[in-house]
Design an enzyme around this catalytic site. Structure first.
Site, mmCIF file in Angstrom:
data_model
loop_
_atom_site.group_PDB
_atom_site.id
_atom_site.type_symbol
_atom_site.label_atom_id
_atom_site.label_comp_id
_atom_site.label_asym_id
_atom_site.label_seq_id
_atom_site.Cartn_x
_atom_site.Cartn_y
_atom_site.Cartn_z
ATOM 1 N N CYS A 25 -37.255 -11.614 -6.778
ATOM 2 C CA CYS A 25 -37.801 -12.923 -6.395
ATOM 3 C C CYS A 25 -39.263 -12.956 -6.819
ATOM 4 O O CYS A 25 -39.669 -12.198 -7.708
ATOM 5 C CB CYS A 25 -37.609 -13.189 -4.908
ATOM 6 S SG CYS A 25 -38.475 -12.035 -3.817
ATOM 7 N N ASN A 43 -41.294 -10.432 -3.552
ATOM 8 C CA ASN A 43 -40.570 -9.241 -3.062
ATOM 9 C C ASN A 43 -40.879 -8.952 -1.589
ATOM 10 O O ASN A 43 -40.897 -7.794 -1.162
ATOM 11 C CB ASN A 43 -40.848 -8.004 -3.940
ATOM 12 C CG ASN A 43 -39.907 -6.822 -3.690
ATOM 13 O OD1 ASN A 43 -40.292 -5.671 -3.853
ATOM 14 N ND2 ASN A 43 -38.680 -7.081 -3.310
ATOM 15 N N CYS A 76 -39.661 -11.666 0.847
ATOM 16 C CA CYS A 76 -38.709 -12.495 1.618
ATOM 17 C C CYS A 76 -37.289 -12.396 1.055
ATOM 18 O O CYS A 76 -36.420 -11.745 1.644
ATOM 19 C CB CYS A 76 -39.142 -13.963 1.634
ATOM 20 S SG CYS A 76 -40.726 -14.265 2.453
ATOM 21 N N ARG A 77 -37.042 -13.058 -0.079
ATOM 22 C CA ARG A 77 -35.667 -13.199 -0.553
ATOM 23 C C ARG A 77 -35.060 -11.916 -1.113
ATOM 24 O O ARG A 77 -33.950 -11.520 -0.703
ATOM 25 C CB ARG A 77 -35.577 -14.324 -1.588
ATOM 26 C CG ARG A 77 -35.839 -15.698 -0.993
ATOM 27 C CD ARG A 77 -36.097 -16.732 -2.074
ATOM 28 N NE ARG A 77 -37.345 -16.455 -2.779
ATOM 29 C CZ ARG A 77 -37.772 -17.086 -3.850
ATOM 30 N NH1 ARG A 77 -37.018 -18.041 -4.378
ATOM 31 N NH2 ARG A 77 -38.921 -16.774 -4.403
ATOM 32 N N SER A 78 -35.758 -11.265 -2.072
ATOM 33 C CA SER A 78 -35.112 -10.095 -2.700
ATOM 34 C C SER A 78 -34.986 -8.889 -1.756
ATOM 35 O O SER A 78 -33.982 -8.175 -1.843
ATOM 36 C CB SER A 78 -35.763 -9.726 -4.037
ATOM 37 O OG SER A 78 -37.117 -9.379 -3.898
ATOM 38 N N ASP A 85 -37.126 -20.699 -1.613
ATOM 39 C CA ASP A 85 -38.218 -19.855 -1.123
ATOM 40 C C ASP A 85 -38.551 -20.257 0.313
ATOM 41 O O ASP A 85 -38.955 -21.393 0.564
ATOM 42 C CB ASP A 85 -39.429 -20.073 -2.035
ATOM 43 C CG ASP A 85 -40.559 -19.113 -1.722
ATOM 44 O OD1 ASP A 85 -40.536 -18.490 -0.648
ATOM 45 O OD2 ASP A 85 -41.463 -19.002 -2.564
HETATM 46 P P1 4NP Z 1 -40.350 -14.321 -1.931
HETATM 47 O O1 4NP Z 1 -41.265 -15.364 -1.133
HETATM 48 O O2 4NP Z 1 -40.547 -14.591 -3.395
HETATM 49 O O3 4NP Z 1 -38.985 -14.651 -1.464
HETATM 50 O O4 4NP Z 1 -40.809 -12.919 -1.532
HETATM 51 C C1 4NP Z 1 -42.639 -15.508 -1.352
HETATM 52 C C2 4NP Z 1 -43.511 -14.588 -0.829
HETATM 53 C C3 4NP Z 1 -44.863 -14.746 -1.002
HETATM 54 C C4 4NP Z 1 -45.345 -15.859 -1.681
HETATM 55 C C5 4NP Z 1 -44.471 -16.775 -2.211
HETATM 56 C C6 4NP Z 1 -43.111 -16.593 -2.051
HETATM 57 N N1 4NP Z 1 -46.726 -16.044 -1.813
HETATM 58 O O5 4NP Z 1 -47.142 -17.113 -2.316
HETATM 59 O O6 4NP Z 1 -47.507 -15.142 -1.445
#
Ligand code: 4NP
Length: 157
Positions: free
Chosen positions: A10, A13, A15-17, A127
């Site tokens: 993702c 790294n 939340c989703r992955s 997201d």
């Molecule tokens: P992820 O979510 O891609 O599912 O881990 C996010 C985590 C952090 C951010 C964006 C999306 N950020 O902008 O810091």
């Protein structure tokens, strides 16, 4: 079945992955296949390198039986295209970023994770980072379905 190495990707790294890593790991273990399927996750961005998953992902994951707490974020690297057979992106932007990094010699599969859950009718894991609690549950719902589809697909190989 053929041994397989699967990398979930993702943006951050956190939340989703990592959720995909924990959910798929649980399904693989329940199927008794942890000795044939290796699993990891990474982010296209480096912002959260070395950090634990988002506390909300850890909490909602735990509430549904998944342990994300030991995971630590890392950025995708070129070597991943040598080390992994399947590289599965959470959304179209992640996929585009991975396509841009992909060496011509990569012989594995690079695609969208939710394509293993065709019945969902959704191709991207939204997201949840800037949203509310329901987004985190939806992430787990989608990922559980795609994990089951992925496991079935690997069992047929
Ligand atoms: P992820 O979510 O891609 O599912 O881990 C996010 C985590 C952090 C951010 C964006 C999306 N950020 O902008 O810091």
């Amino acid at each position: 079945m053929k041994p397989q190495k699967v990398l979930f990707v993702c943006l951050g790294n956190i939340c989703r992955s990592p959720t995909a890593e924990a959910v798929f790991r649980a399904q693989v273990a329940a199927a008794g296949l942890d000795h044939v399927i290796e699993i990891d996750s990474a982010g296209t961005a480096s912002w959260h390198h070395g950090k634990a998953p988002d506390p909300r992902s850890i909490a909602f994951g735990a509430s549904r039986g998944y342990d994300l707490a030991p995971l630590r974020a890392r950025q995708v690297r070129l070597q991943d295209f040598t080390d992994f057979d399947l590289i599965l992106a959470m959304d179209a932007q992640n996929l585009a970023d991975l396509e841009a990094l992909k060496p011509a010699a990569f012989r594995g599969h690079l695609g969208l994770f939710l394509d293993y859950a065709a019945d969902l009718g959704v191709r991207e894991v939204p997201d949840p980072y800037y949203g509310g609690d329901s987004g985190f549950h939806q992430v787990i719902d989608y990922i559980e379905q795609a994990s089951a589809g992925l496991l079935n697909a690997l069992l047929k190989q």
